[in-house]
Design an enzyme around this catalytic site. Structure first.
Site: not given
Ligand code: C5P
Length: 407
Positions: A210-212
């Protein structure tokens, strides 16, 4: 912009034990810049003192129809005329019945008859009273007359029982008021789709890529659209953001799921704003069992995810129905922000790109956006709250929609 600023809210408080929560509501509305005039029923004054509201709102509180105050600038006719929204919170079964019948036997019901302002009712009572056919019929009558009725919460009630009948959270009541104020907004009658959050691409049942992305930008966009009268749908990857009142939420996890949801939702929409951080790649194969550690190093094979905005552009080229869809993309970059943004505008056939640098664009409440247009020079904005960036985005969308009607 906060659409409560300078608005005149008349708040009717009736004799439910939840009346004390109306003090918090009056405080939230006042802090948001609204002018709040409180009218209390006799029962409410038994629960909370008028002074509590007066201290919070800095305005006199009305408790009787025939009082010295009623003949001044806050008499019922004046209040009724000035009101932008008339809120009754908490609303007891008794006041709901009196409103439905059109009685005018106290200051709240008298003002309700005299005001052309939209009415919001936030019921609070014991479950059996709320569920009683009499109360339900009265609420249906009020709805049919145009009143907005909030669904009470479920949980612990003052009687000690568990059930439906809790006053909705004051923060949700504030949002419902904002939605009512938006009825006359420039997105009134428009259907807008917003995406938010960072997709999760499973490696196995335990892990994912995933990402932030926090989802904050997408949720601020949805709230701002609602406050300008739009019917807003938010398609969100997992995010800690609560669902804004009056916004429909579609939860997805992966980029592929987001693609399907976007394609389904844009069919009857006027605008799509893609604020989500969609994973560009997903694991080529998600293991059905937890991957166990063995070798010192491991290599993951990834497959490209579809680019949702490119798929939307392709669908627009095929379908007359999507011709007038206004499409906005976001560009979050660590380098060459503007060049990359320009490229996206063309490649994804967008009406607007909101370019903003990482990391603020992901986690923070503020963002330093530059708008990249098709037909105008780009416009850099100073660092500002995401709620304000959202309003600037809707300014562009509303102008595009107006222009497409005139064409
Ligand atoms: O190409 P890039 O991912 O940088 O473009 C960002 C924009 O494209 C954002 O609006 C994002 O929501 C959208 N996007 C998309 N599908 C993807 C990746 C990003 O629609 N697979």
């Amino acid at each position: 912009m906060n659409n409560l600023q300078g608005k005149h809210i008349v708040l009717g408080v009736t004799g439910s034990i939840a009346a004390y929560k109306a003090v918090d509501l009056a405080s939230k509305l006042t802090q948001a810049g609204a002018v709040v005039d409180v009218i209390m029923s006799h029962g409410a004054t038994e629960m909370v003192t008028p002074l509590s509201f007066q201290v919070i709102t800095h305005r006199p509180v009305i408790t009787q129809v025939f009082s010295p105050l009623a003949e001044t600038e806050i008499g019922h006719v004046t209040l009724a005329k000035q009101a932008d929204v008339f809120v009754i919170a908490p609303a007891t079964a008794h006041v709901i019945a009196r409103l439905a019948l059109g009685l005018a036997d106290d200051m709240i019901t008298t003002t309700a008859l005299a005001t052309p302002a939209p009415m919001l009712i936030a019921p609070a009572m014991e479950s059996h009273m709320f569920e009683h056919p009499a109360t339900q019929q009265h609420l249906a009558t009020l709805r049919a007359r145009g009143a907005a009725v909030m669904q009470p919460g479920t949980g612990h009630l003052a009687s000690g029982a568990q059930g439906v009948g809790r006053l909705p959270d004051p923060a949700a009541i504030v949002e419902a008021i904002r939605q009512l104020l938006g009825r006359g907004g420039d997105l009134h009658g428009r259907r807008v789709v917003i995406t938010a959050g960072g997709t999760q691409e499973a490696l196995d049942p335990v892990r994912y890529l995933t990402n932030h992305s926090s989802g904050k930008m997408g949720f601020r966009l949805a709230e701002a659209a609602r406050d300008r009268g739009a019917e807003a749908v938010i398609i969100t990857a997992p995010s800690a953001q609560p669902t804004p009142y009056g916004v429909r939420r579609v939860d997805v996890v992966t980029g592929l799921q987001m693609l399907d949801a976007v394609m389904a939702e844009i069919i009857e929409a006027d605008a799509l704003v893609m604020a989500a951080a969609v994973a560009d790649y997903r694991p080529a194969q998600a293991s059905t069992q937890k991957i166990k550690k063995s070798a010192e190093a491991m290599t993951l094979e990834l497959t490209r995810n579809p680019d949702i905005l490119k798929e939307v552009a392709a669908a627009r080229a095929q379908s007359a129905l999507l011709q007038n869809l206004v499409v906005v993309g976001f560009a979050a970059e660590t380098e060459n922000l503007l060049e990359n943004g320009q490229k996206k505008l063309i490649e994804k056939n967008l009406d607007l790109v909101v370019a903003n640098p990482v990391p603020e664009s992901f986690a923070g409440d503020e963002s330093q956006a530059t708008f990249i247009y098709r037909d105008q020079p780009l416009k850099p904005f100073a660092l500002q709250p995401k709620s304000q960036v959202a309003d600037r985005v809707w300014d562009v969308v509303a102008a595009r929609l107006r222009a497409s009607i005139q064409r």
